[in-house]
Design a protein around this motif. Sequence first.
Motif, PDB file in Angstrom:
ATOM      1  N   THR A  38       0.836  -1.189   0.000  1.00 14.10           N
ATOM      2  CA  THR A  38       0.000   0.000   0.000  1.00 14.10           C
ATOM      3  C   THR A  38       0.871   1.238   0.000  1.00 14.10           C
ATOM      4  O   THR A  38       0.516   2.243  -0.566  1.00 14.10           O
ATOM      5  CB  THR A  38      -0.936   0.017   1.226  1.00 14.10           C
ATOM      6  N   GLN A  39       2.009   1.142   0.660  1.00 12.06           N
ATOM      7  CA  GLN A  39       3.010   2.194   0.644  1.00 12.06           C
ATOM      8  C   GLN A  39       4.338   1.508   0.364  1.00 12.06           C
ATOM      9  O   GLN A  39       4.480   0.311   0.537  1.00 12.06           O
ATOM     10  CB  GLN A  39       3.073   2.903   1.995  1.00 12.06           C
ATOM     11  N   ILE A  40       5.296   2.263  -0.052  1.00 11.69           N
ATOM     12  CA  ILE A  40       6.594   1.680  -0.364  1.00 11.69           C
ATOM     13  C   ILE A  40       7.166   1.017   0.886  1.00 11.69           C
ATOM     14  O   ILE A  40       7.281   1.634   1.942  1.00 11.69           O
ATOM     15  CB  ILE A  40       7.561   2.754  -0.898  1.00 11.69           C
ATOM     16  N   GLY A  41       7.507  -0.276   0.773  1.00 13.35           N
ATOM     17  CA  GLY A  41       8.124  -0.991   1.867  1.00 13.35           C
ATOM     18  C   GLY A  41       7.168  -1.510   2.930  1.00 13.35           C
ATOM     19  O   GLY A  41       7.589  -2.120   3.885  1.00 13.35           O
ATOM     20  N   ARG A  42       5.889  -1.291   2.778  1.00 10.32           N
ATOM     21  CA  ARG A  42       4.912  -1.749   3.767  1.00 10.32           C
ATOM     22  C   ARG A  42       4.029  -2.813   3.133  1.00 10.32           C
ATOM     23  O   ARG A  42       3.185  -2.513   2.313  1.00 10.32           O
ATOM     24  CB  ARG A  42       4.040  -0.601   4.248  1.00 10.32           C
ATOM     25  N   PRO A  43       4.216  -4.077   3.535  1.00  9.23           N
ATOM     26  CA  PRO A  43       3.388  -5.140   2.986  1.00  9.23           C
ATOM     27  C   PRO A  43       1.954  -5.041   3.501  1.00  9.23           C
ATOM     28  O   PRO A  43       1.695  -4.495   4.569  1.00  9.23           O
ATOM     29  CB  PRO A  43       4.060  -6.411   3.483  1.00  9.23           C
ATOM     30  N   SER A  44       1.020  -5.555   2.719  1.00  5.30           N
ATOM     31  CA  SER A  44      -0.374  -5.521   3.137  1.00  5.30           C
ATOM     32  C   SER A  44      -0.943  -6.927   3.121  1.00  5.30           C
ATOM     33  O   SER A  44      -0.348  -7.851   2.580  1.00  5.30           O
ATOM     34  CB  SER A  44      -1.178  -4.627   2.193  1.00  5.30           C
ATOM     35  N   GLY A  45      -2.073  -7.086   3.733  1.00  5.83           N
ATOM     36  CA  GLY A  45      -2.768  -8.351   3.688  1.00  5.83           C
ATOM     37  C   GLY A  45      -2.084  -9.444   4.485  1.00  5.83           C
ATOM     38  O   GLY A  45      -1.689  -9.240   5.628  1.00  5.83           O
ATOM     39  N   ALA A  46      -1.957 -10.610   3.858  1.00  5.27           N
ATOM     40  CA  ALA A  46      -1.419 -11.790   4.533  1.00  5.27           C
ATOM     41  C   ALA A  46       0.021 -11.581   4.990  1.00  5.27           C
ATOM     42  O   ALA A  46       0.404 -12.068   6.056  1.00  5.27           O
ATOM     43  CB  ALA A  46      -1.506 -12.995   3.612  1.00  5.27           C
TER      44      ALA A  46
ATOM     45  N   ASP B 297      -0.056  -9.632   8.190  1.00  3.57           N
ATOM     46  CA  ASP B 297      -0.558 -10.486   9.270  1.00  3.57           C
ATOM     47  C   ASP B 297       0.510 -11.471   9.722  1.00  3.57           C
ATOM     48  O   ASP B 297       0.685 -11.706  10.918  1.00  3.57           O
ATOM     49  CB  ASP B 297      -1.801 -11.248   8.818  1.00  3.57           C
ATOM     50  N   PHE B 298       1.230 -12.057   8.767  1.00  6.24           N
ATOM     51  CA  PHE B 298       2.292 -12.995   9.102  1.00  6.24           C
ATOM     52  C   PHE B 298       3.400 -12.298   9.887  1.00  6.24           C
ATOM     53  O   PHE B 298       3.892 -12.834  10.879  1.00  6.24           O
ATOM     54  CB  PHE B 298       2.871 -13.625   7.833  1.00  6.24           C
ATOM     55  N   ALA B 299       3.788 -11.116   9.461  1.00  7.70           N
ATOM     56  CA  ALA B 299       4.841 -10.371  10.153  1.00  7.70           C
ATOM     57  C   ALA B 299       4.420 -10.039  11.580  1.00  7.70           C
ATOM     58  O   ALA B 299       5.212 -10.171  12.518  1.00  7.70           O
ATOM     59  CB  ALA B 299       5.176  -9.091   9.387  1.00  7.70           C
ATOM     60  N   GLU B 300       3.171  -9.632  11.773  1.00  7.01           N
ATOM     61  CA  GLU B 300       2.677  -9.341  13.117  1.00  7.01           C
ATOM     62  C   GLU B 300       2.646 -10.591  13.988  1.00  7.01           C
ATOM     63  O   GLU B 300       3.027 -10.548  15.157  1.00  7.01           O
ATOM     64  CB  GLU B 300       1.275  -8.733  13.046  1.00  7.01           C
ATOM     65  N   ALA B 301       2.214 -11.711  13.415  1.00  3.65           N
ATOM     66  CA  ALA B 301       2.171 -12.965  14.169  1.00  3.65           C
ATOM     67  C   ALA B 301       3.569 -13.422  14.553  1.00  3.65           C
ATOM     68  O   ALA B 301       3.789 -13.923  15.658  1.00  3.65           O
ATOM     69  CB  ALA B 301       1.464 -14.043  13.347  1.00  3.65           C
TER      70      ALA B 301
END
Length: 88
Positions: A5-13, A16-20
């Motif tokens: 959504t922004q440069i270097g910021r993954p979205s979606g799954a 979620d995986f990074a947060e988990a």
Amino acid sequence: MTRSTQIGRPSGAAADFAEARLAAEAAGAVQQRQAARRVAERSHDAQDCRDLLLMLGLSDLEPTAARPAQTESAVMTFSEALGLHRTT
């Protein structure tokens, strides 16, 4: 490849995986500190504590807080000497 959504910021799954993963690492660190605290509480002396922590792979834990200033008359427990302070 993941969309961003922004440069270097993954979205979606991926997000979620990074947060988990971060939550799992934090929980693992808490469990390691609890284990190290239990070893420190039950050790016979400082050398026994160091040996047990080394055997368990817990000897490289970083201190969680700055240690208080030492005075010559201060008496410390093994867990305090290892930076494993019990919270009340």
